[in-house]
Design a protein around this motif. Structure first.
Motif, PDB file in Angstrom:
ATOM      1  N   TYR A  31     -50.232   1.412  -4.448  1.00 14.82           N
ATOM      2  CA  TYR A  31     -51.525   1.961  -4.856  1.00 14.82           C
ATOM      3  C   TYR A  31     -52.460   1.977  -3.651  1.00 14.82           C
ATOM      4  O   TYR A  31     -52.759   0.937  -3.062  1.00 14.82           O
ATOM      5  CB  TYR A  31     -52.127   1.137  -5.988  1.00 14.82           C
ATOM      6  CG  TYR A  31     -51.284   1.173  -7.250  1.00 14.82           C
ATOM      7  CD1 TYR A  31     -51.492   2.138  -8.223  1.00 14.82           C
ATOM      8  CD2 TYR A  31     -50.261   0.251  -7.442  1.00 14.82           C
ATOM      9  CE1 TYR A  31     -50.713   2.189  -9.363  1.00 14.82           C
ATOM     10  CE2 TYR A  31     -49.466   0.289  -8.584  1.00 14.82           C
ATOM     11  CZ  TYR A  31     -49.707   1.264  -9.537  1.00 14.82           C
ATOM     12  OH  TYR A  31     -48.919   1.309 -10.669  1.00 14.82           O
ATOM     13  N   ALA A  32     -52.892   3.177  -3.291  1.00 12.98           N
ATOM     14  CA  ALA A  32     -53.818   3.355  -2.170  1.00 12.98           C
ATOM     15  C   ALA A  32     -54.893   4.343  -2.608  1.00 12.98           C
ATOM     16  O   ALA A  32     -54.842   5.536  -2.288  1.00 12.98           O
ATOM     17  CB  ALA A  32     -53.079   3.848  -0.939  1.00 12.98           C
ATOM     18  N   PRO A  33     -55.904   3.897  -3.379  1.00 14.09           N
ATOM     19  CA  PRO A  33     -56.852   4.815  -4.024  1.00 14.09           C
ATOM     20  C   PRO A  33     -57.814   5.505  -3.069  1.00 14.09           C
ATOM     21  O   PRO A  33     -58.369   6.537  -3.413  1.00 14.09           O
ATOM     22  CB  PRO A  33     -57.609   3.892  -4.995  1.00 14.09           C
ATOM     23  CG  PRO A  33     -57.501   2.540  -4.377  1.00 14.09           C
ATOM     24  CD  PRO A  33     -56.164   2.493  -3.718  1.00 14.09           C
ATOM     25  N   ASN A  34     -58.013   4.959  -1.872  1.00 12.81           N
ATOM     26  CA  ASN A  34     -59.014   5.529  -0.966  1.00 12.81           C
ATOM     27  C   ASN A  34     -58.394   6.583  -0.053  1.00 12.81           C
ATOM     28  O   ASN A  34     -58.345   6.444   1.169  1.00 12.81           O
ATOM     29  CB  ASN A  34     -59.649   4.421  -0.121  1.00 12.81           C
ATOM     30  CG  ASN A  34     -60.350   3.394  -0.982  1.00 12.81           C
ATOM     31  OD1 ASN A  34     -60.989   3.749  -1.972  1.00 12.81           O
ATOM     32  ND2 ASN A  34     -60.231   2.133  -0.619  1.00 12.81           N
ATOM     33  N   GLY A  35     -57.889   7.632  -0.668  1.00 15.14           N
ATOM     34  CA  GLY A  35     -57.351   8.723   0.134  1.00 15.14           C
ATOM     35  C   GLY A  35     -55.877   8.624   0.423  1.00 15.14           C
ATOM     36  O   GLY A  35     -55.325   9.470   1.131  1.00 15.14           O
ATOM     37  N   SER A  78     -53.254   8.777  -5.534  1.00 11.16           N
ATOM     38  CA  SER A  78     -53.685   7.421  -5.176  1.00 11.16           C
ATOM     39  C   SER A  78     -52.538   6.426  -5.246  1.00 11.16           C
ATOM     40  O   SER A  78     -52.693   5.276  -4.843  1.00 11.16           O
ATOM     41  CB  SER A  78     -54.809   6.962  -6.117  1.00 11.16           C
ATOM     42  OG  SER A  78     -54.337   6.899  -7.447  1.00 11.16           O
ATOM     43  N   GLN A  85     -57.587  -2.644   3.403  1.00 12.00           N
ATOM     44  CA  GLN A  85     -58.629  -1.643   3.153  1.00 12.00           C
ATOM     45  C   GLN A  85     -58.068  -0.371   2.528  1.00 12.00           C
ATOM     46  O   GLN A  85     -58.779   0.353   1.830  1.00 12.00           O
ATOM     47  CB  GLN A  85     -59.343  -1.299   4.466  1.00 12.00           C
ATOM     48  CG  GLN A  85     -60.152  -2.463   5.034  1.00 12.00           C
ATOM     49  CD  GLN A  85     -60.901  -2.067   6.291  1.00 12.00           C
ATOM     50  OE1 GLN A  85     -60.631  -1.030   6.891  1.00 12.00           O
ATOM     51  NE2 GLN A  85     -61.860  -2.884   6.697  1.00 12.00           N
ATOM     52  N   ALA A  86     -56.780  -0.101   2.772  1.00  8.89           N
ATOM     53  CA  ALA A  86     -56.180   1.121   2.249  1.00  8.89           C
ATOM     54  C   ALA A  86     -55.318   0.880   1.020  1.00  8.89           C
ATOM     55  O   ALA A  86     -55.295   1.703   0.098  1.00  8.89           O
ATOM     56  CB  ALA A  86     -55.346   1.800   3.339  1.00  8.89           C
ATOM     57  N   THR A 143     -54.272  -1.368  -2.239  1.00 14.20           N
ATOM     58  CA  THR A 143     -54.776  -2.374  -3.172  1.00 14.20           C
ATOM     59  C   THR A 143     -53.666  -3.121  -3.897  1.00 14.20           C
ATOM     60  O   THR A 143     -53.883  -4.232  -4.385  1.00 14.20           O
ATOM     61  CB  THR A 143     -55.693  -1.720  -4.225  1.00 14.20           C
ATOM     62  OG1 THR A 143     -54.956  -0.720  -4.926  1.00 14.20           O
ATOM     63  CG2 THR A 143     -56.911  -1.088  -3.550  1.00 14.20           C
TER      64      THR A 143
END
Length: 376
Positions: free
Chosen positions: A188-192, A213, A232-233, A235
């Motif tokens: 899961y990487a929701p920020n782009g 995401s 940061q990328a 989660t």
């Protein structure tokens, strides 16, 4: 001319003896062992590690396996002479986690137009009539002329093996996980999402599924650690297990092919791996596990009449095994057709121990870092 012929004959005989009794070259054809072994890794397989196997089909064209080069169907051997299984003394027995080359157990029968698939798997999936009509001709092969496979030995003779949510247990203890073993994970990487160049630097190939995401990636333990460090990328990094215990998928044609067990590739067992001299009771369930070992691998006439079992014409309520057997699995666990799909590997099918990578090449040429690496 006579000197040249003598030299050529001597070279052929010497090379054949070395190939038969000491070591043999082998090429990795499929990704079932990635990233431990890569497609187009060229190996030396040690035959003296477990003891060289005396050829069971001695009449064969030198330097061939089962088919003559440049032909599709022509056998490279004759079955006019067949010798019993014998193995000379070796340096060790097969141990858990050894990487082993062996003859494919279900390779006794082959649909020649689909040789990369198990004939029995095709029959289970499509029916015998369709396989014979569409994928034939169908032929049989002796043990030492069956296709060569390479997998990791997870359990040896006498062990009990099972899996819960993709964790394999041997004799009740979690099995050692090879460092390069791969499993599917939901990332899961929701920020782009994740940067493709970052994934490439980690040796991670493109994921599948997801909604922008999240995606599913085939990861090693090191990959998981590296992704978790990208706080940061990323989660969350969680094992992707589509079917839990008791949720057998309809397309999972798993050994021993009993629908009521409701197993899947990540949840199966326990299964007892037969040991030479060990005795098992025969009943309506256990026969599914050991029918092929009794009838095919150990050459008995097995009959079932009115719920009773007869071996070589004698009523039998139990059976004592004549050989050791092994449970093999690929390191690329979610992309490997292994013992989960076709069962045990008999000792007479074992070719040798994977020893050394002497050459390797990929899309970008020779993989220099892999040359002359021993295999663990």
């Amino acid at each position: 001319m006579r000197e040249w012929i003598d030299a050529a004959v001597f070279a052929i005989i010497a090379a054949t003896l070395i190939r038969t009794f000491i070591f043999e070259a082998y090429t990795i054809p499929t990704p079932s062992m990635e990233k431990t072994l890569l497609v187009n890794d060229f190996l030396f397989v040690s035959k003296i590690s477990y003891g060289p196997r005396v050829p069971m089909t001695p009449l064969a064209v030198p330097f061939t396996h089962h088919t003559l080069p440049f032909t599709k169907y022509t056998k490279a051997y004759s079955e006019a002479v067949q010798w019993k299984y014998r193995r000379w003394w070796g340096f060790s027995d097969i141990k858990r986690n050894d990487v082993v080359v062996f003859n494919f157990p279900e390779g006794d029968t082959v649909a020649l137009n689909q040789q990369d698939a198990s004939y029995y798997g095709l029959v289970r999936a499509f029916g015998r009539e369709k396989v014979w009509d569409s994928l034939g001709p169908v032929t049989s092969r002796p043990v030492d002329k069956r296709e060569n496979y390479i997998k990791r030995c997870i359990a040896i003779a006498g062990d009990s093996v099972y899996a819960i949510n993709a964790v394999v247990y041997v004799n009740g203890q979690p099995a050692e996980v090879p460092p390069k073993s791969q499993h599917y994970y939901s990332v899961y990487a929701p920020n782009g999402g994740l940067n493709l160049s970052t994934l490439e630097d980690m040796g991670i190939e493109g994921g599948r599924g997801g909604d922008g995401s999240s995606a599913i990636y085939n990861l090693t333990k090191d990959n998981v650690t590296e992704l978790q460090a990208l706080k940061q990328a990323v989660t969350s990094v969680q094992p992707y297990i589509p079917n839990g215990p008791g949720q057998g998928a309809s397309n999972d044609l798993l050994y021993p092919f009993v629908d009521s067990l409701n197993w899947n590739k990540d949840n199966f067992g326990p299964i007892y791996v037969p040991k030479k001299g060990a005795t098992v009771k025969l009943d309506s369930m256990s026969i599914n596990f050991y029918r092929r070992a009794i009838a095919i691998y150990e050459g008995n006439k097995l009959e079932e009449r009115n719920g009773q079992f007869y071996i070589n014409g004698q009523h039998a309520t139990e059976y004592t095994f004549k050989m050791d057997y092994y449970w093999m699995m690929g390191d690329n666990r979610d992309n490997s057709l292994d013992s989960r799909y076709w069962g045990f590997v008999p000792e007479d099918h074992v070719v040798g121990k994977a020893w050394l990578i002497w050459m390797s090449y990929g899309n970008n040429g020779i993989r220099w870092s892999r040359l002359f690496r021993t295999i663990h």
